[in-house]
Motif scaffolding. Sequence first.
Motif, PDB file in Angstrom:
ATOM      1  N   LYS A 108      -0.307   8.584   9.929  1.00  0.00           N
ATOM      2  CA  LYS A 108      -0.036   9.020   8.691  1.00  0.00           C
ATOM      3  C   LYS A 108      -1.073  10.159   7.818  1.00  0.00           C
ATOM      4  N   VAL A 109      -2.069   9.794   8.188  1.00  0.00           N
ATOM      5  CA  VAL A 109      -3.184  10.612   7.486  1.00  0.00           C
ATOM      6  C   VAL A 109      -3.249  12.024   8.361  1.00  0.00           C
ATOM      7  N   GLU A 110      -3.221  11.649   9.549  1.00  0.00           N
ATOM      8  CA  GLU A 110      -3.159  12.815  10.702  1.00  0.00           C
ATOM      9  C   GLU A 110      -1.855  13.646  10.065  1.00  0.00           C
ATOM     10  N   THR A 135       9.644  10.875   1.616  1.00  0.00           N
ATOM     11  CA  THR A 135      10.365   9.677   2.100  1.00  0.00           C
ATOM     12  C   THR A 135       9.410   8.907   3.083  1.00  0.00           C
ATOM     13  N   ARG A 136       8.382   9.841   3.765  1.00  0.00           N
ATOM     14  CA  ARG A 136       7.442   8.881   4.430  1.00  0.00           C
ATOM     15  C   ARG A 136       6.531   8.178   3.438  1.00  0.00           C
ATOM     16  N   ARG A 137       5.995   8.915   2.588  1.00  0.00           N
ATOM     17  CA  ARG A 137       5.044   8.034   1.567  1.00  0.00           C
ATOM     18  C   ARG A 137       5.673   6.907   1.158  1.00  0.00           C
ATOM     19  N   ARG A 138       7.176   7.128   0.711  1.00  0.00           N
ATOM     20  CA  ARG A 138       7.825   6.097   0.276  1.00  0.00           C
ATOM     21  C   ARG A 138       7.737   4.780   1.130  1.00  0.00           C
ATOM     22  N   GLU A 139       8.155   5.297   2.382  1.00  0.00           N
ATOM     23  CA  GLU A 139       8.115   4.137   3.456  1.00  0.00           C
ATOM     24  C   GLU A 139       6.836   3.459   3.440  1.00  0.00           C
ATOM     25  N   LYS A 142       6.220   1.145   0.649  1.00  0.00           N
ATOM     26  CA  LYS A 142       7.012   0.062   0.570  1.00  0.00           C
ATOM     27  C   LYS A 142       6.510  -0.702   1.790  1.00  0.00           C
ATOM     28  N   GLU A 143       5.836  -0.320   2.771  1.00  0.00           N
ATOM     29  CA  GLU A 143       5.344  -1.152   3.893  1.00  0.00           C
ATOM     30  C   GLU A 143       3.908  -1.760   3.348  1.00  0.00           C
ATOM     31  N   ILE A 144       3.278  -0.937   2.486  1.00  0.00           N
ATOM     32  CA  ILE A 144       1.980  -1.479   1.977  1.00  0.00           C
ATOM     33  C   ILE A 144       2.281  -2.546   0.963  1.00  0.00           C
ATOM     34  N   GLU A 145       3.221  -2.068   0.213  1.00  0.00           N
ATOM     35  CA  GLU A 145       3.680  -3.184  -0.834  1.00  0.00           C
ATOM     36  C   GLU A 145       4.105  -4.458   0.019  1.00  0.00           C
ATOM     37  N   ARG A 146       4.868  -4.345   0.974  1.00  0.00           N
ATOM     38  CA  ARG A 146       5.456  -5.595   1.734  1.00  0.00           C
ATOM     39  C   ARG A 146       4.319  -6.341   2.327  1.00  0.00           C
ATOM     40  N   LYS A 147       3.277  -5.761   2.704  1.00  0.00           N
ATOM     41  CA  LYS A 147       1.957  -6.214   3.389  1.00  0.00           C
ATOM     42  C   LYS A 147       1.347  -7.120   2.421  1.00  0.00           C
ATOM     43  N   THR A 148       1.137  -6.188   1.267  1.00  0.00           N
ATOM     44  CA  THR A 148       0.493  -7.074   0.203  1.00  0.00           C
ATOM     45  C   THR A 148       1.084  -8.184  -0.349  1.00  0.00           C
ATOM     46  N   ARG A 149       2.385  -8.167  -0.246  1.00  0.00           N
ATOM     47  CA  ARG A 149       3.157  -9.249  -0.750  1.00  0.00           C
ATOM     48  C   ARG A 149       3.229 -10.306   0.194  1.00  0.00           C
ATOM     49  N   ASP A 150       3.198  -9.967   1.594  1.00  0.00           N
ATOM     50  CA  ASP A 150       3.038 -10.959   2.587  1.00  0.00           C
ATOM     51  C   ASP A 150       1.527 -11.654   2.450  1.00  0.00           C
ATOM     52  N   LEU A 151       0.598 -10.715   2.087  1.00  0.00           N
ATOM     53  CA  LEU A 151      -0.929 -11.397   2.271  1.00  0.00           C
ATOM     54  C   LEU A 151      -0.812 -12.395   0.805  1.00  0.00           C
ATOM     55  N   THR A 152      -0.305 -11.916  -0.187  1.00  0.00           N
ATOM     56  CA  THR A 152      -0.119 -12.711  -1.391  1.00  0.00           C
ATOM     57  C   THR A 152       0.491 -14.150  -1.245  1.00  0.00           C
ATOM     58  N   LEU A 153       1.523 -13.805  -0.525  1.00  0.00           N
ATOM     59  CA  LEU A 153       2.182 -15.152  -0.122  1.00  0.00           C
ATOM     60  C   LEU A 153       1.439 -16.105   0.820  1.00  0.00           C
ATOM     61  N   GLU A 391      -6.738   7.605  -1.674  1.00  0.00           N
ATOM     62  CA  GLU A 391      -6.718   9.240  -1.481  1.00  0.00           C
ATOM     63  C   GLU A 391      -5.616   9.913  -0.803  1.00  0.00           C
ATOM     64  N   VAL A 392      -4.649   9.168  -0.021  1.00  0.00           N
ATOM     65  CA  VAL A 392      -3.561   9.689   0.481  1.00  0.00           C
ATOM     66  C   VAL A 392      -2.730  10.017  -0.653  1.00  0.00           C
ATOM     67  N   GLN A 393      -2.599   8.971  -1.587  1.00  0.00           N
ATOM     68  CA  GLN A 393      -1.665   9.236  -2.800  1.00  0.00           C
ATOM     69  C   GLN A 393      -2.093  10.230  -3.576  1.00  0.00           C
ATOM     70  N   SER A 394      -3.408  10.408  -3.903  1.00  0.00           N
ATOM     71  CA  SER A 394      -4.084  11.669  -4.495  1.00  0.00           C
ATOM     72  C   SER A 394      -3.459  12.825  -4.086  1.00  0.00           C
ATOM     73  N   SER A 395      -3.465  13.029  -2.597  1.00  0.00           N
ATOM     74  CA  SER A 395      -3.162  14.057  -1.970  1.00  0.00           C
ATOM     75  C   SER A 395      -1.593  14.432  -2.277  1.00  0.00           C
ATOM     76  N   ILE A 396      -0.830  13.244  -2.374  1.00  0.00           N
ATOM     77  CA  ILE A 396       0.426  13.358  -2.277  1.00  0.00           C
ATOM     78  C   ILE A 396       0.924  13.721  -3.747  1.00  0.00           C
ATOM     79  N   THR A 397       0.011  13.322  -4.776  1.00  0.00           N
ATOM     80  CA  THR A 397       0.374  13.535  -6.186  1.00  0.00           C
ATOM     81  C   THR A 397       0.482  15.221  -6.073  1.00  0.00           C
TER      82      THR A 397
END
Length: 738
Positions: A108-110, A135-139, A142-153, A391-397
């Motif tokens: 995604k960074v590339e 849309t890709r950023r949102r996905e 979402k994936e990062i949030e999902r992964k973080t949720r999984d890790l928290t679980l 860093e990716v979010q800063s570029s996206i902002t």
Amino acid sequence: MLVEECRVEKRLKDSELDEVVERLRKTQGEIGLKVEELVQVKIDLERHRVEMSLEMDRAETRRRELDKEIERKTRDLTLVQEKVAESDKLLETRSLELAKTQGELDLKVEQLGQVKIDFARHQNEFTAEMDRAETRRRELDKEIERKTRDLTLVQDKVVESDKLLETRSLELTKTLCELDLKVEQLGQVKIDFAAEMEHLKRIQTRNRELEEGIERKRRDLAEVLDKTTECKKVLETRSLELVSKEKELQELSLDLDLKEEVAKSLDNEMEETCQKTESKAKELEAIERMINERSGHCESIKLLIEEHTEELALKEKRHDEIREATLKLSVEIACKENTLTKRNKQVEEGEKKIQDLNNTSEELIRQVFSINAAIRECTCELEAKRKQRDEVQSSITDLTAVLKSAEKKIQESLEDLKSTEEKQVKLKASLSEHEKGLELRAKELIAREEKINEQDQKLQLAKQELAKWVEDYEVKTKQLVALTSLDKPIGNSRKRGRHDTESLSQSFEHVLTSCTTGQENTYNFEKERSPDKFKIDQIWAVYSDSDKGMPRKYAQIKKIDTSPEFKLHVATLVLYRPPPPNLMTHPVCCGRFKLKIGKAEVLEPSSFSHEVKALKTSVNRFEVYPRKGEVWALYKSWNITDCADGSEEEELQIVEIVETDEQSIQAMLLTAKLFNQVLYGRCLESKARVLDIPKTEVNRFSHQIPAFRRDRRAAQSGDCEWWELDSKAVLDLNSKNP
């Protein structure tokens, strides 16, 4: 001497018998006490046996509970092991997913770098590419949030597993404490069992002592029985001796009788001896009786002794049974001791199993610590990934700021379009309202044209009547001129004729002007029939097609249609109890009415005359009668025979209702007079023309006429009230009411 010896012996025997009886009584009391003691011993033995059985059952239940607890603990440990294995699998899967996400993030960074290059190259495709990047950023988010949720679980599950291990360890410690308590309780049970065994030994010694006492009592009873038999033998010998003595006495008495004659000197002595012998005989009889009584008493004693022997035999049998029961109890106690030893062995095995489980739990704890270390490493990797994500979010902002500026411009253009659309909608609404106003004005113009046409018709009729009247007047004036010309000179007649013709022309012009001004001052009854006057459930009078167009029918409004044309759905009213057809030739407008069942009729507003004030008596039932202050048309010479004849040329009168009551209706006639317009009035001071109409003759009323009260005007007969009537309800009365 013999008698005294017998008495002494008898006393001795009596004393011995009394002693024997007392001894028997004492032995009976002792035997009863021993029997009670034996019964109590038996009860104690049964109670101890029951207590021992209960204690054994309790020990058995405790052992079962311990077995169940051990099984439950083993199950819990197996579940913990399974959960740990599942957590290991989840960690492996999560690590693989994290690796995948890391690769995806790199990709995604590339892609974002490529997007930046493409954005610099292609400004025209900026919006589409930004949408895709968004849309890709949102996905990705979402994936990062999902992964973080999984890790928290996963972390939560690990924490829960730690808590479970702690709880299980606490439970194991509790179970160990409980096992220690159980071991102590088993030791206490053993001590109690030893004490009970000692108590049983004491009971056995007591039983032996009781058996020895019973044997001694048996020996004493045997001795007593031997003594009683000896006493019986002695008594029998004594009785035989007494019998021999009696025989000797009888022989002596015979000898004395034979020697009476010889020894008369000895009569007195013999008499005394006889008396003594008689007394002795009585004493001997009493002794015999006593002996018989003693023999019966001895027999009863024998029976009692036999009964006691039987009871002793039964007691011996019971004692033997008690011995057998005690032997059985001792055997059972030995079996229970064996089972207790087995249980102790099983408890020791359970303790060994618990130690093994503790060892396995320690190994599991070590595994959990290793899992926690792996989770920490994963969290470190996640933090690194989060930094990359920031860093990716800063570029996206930065890109979103550019997008927002473009969105603002688009929103401004959209707002301009909305404002133009709103203006168009307002213009359309104003145009539609203007069209509606034009339609209403057109309808009003049509109604005015109709009114003007009606007024023109009335004017033409008035002009025709005036022309006829003028012609008649001219004819009469000519006749008068001809008559006057015979009496007076011709010159004067010419002047008078000219003057008369001029006056006639002036009067004609005055009449025409008065007619036009009267038309301007007439009351507009059409206002009472405007659309806003109609409401649902009102009752109106409707013009009849068959009854010369008079308002002699009634209808109730059920529905109002306003588009495309104003129309009314009505239900007609009919008489509640109509008279026979041969007696009903005129329409009836007064009485009780009901709604006609069937389909509703559709009428236009021009079909209605006026609203009727009907009294509702029940559901779909109404009463219509003339009220005070209303104007009605009345049949002039009405009676039942005329009504039955059905004469259609019946003349009508116009009346005003003055008073009403339950018996009759009072009305006054109204007369027509031509002012600027035709008015109908009555003088207030005159009461000569009041009509009293009974309620039984309400069919004399033809119909109600809409009327408008005018100002009072003076006349030759006094102060009068005048009414202006609706011409539609009196068109056929004009010729009949001059």
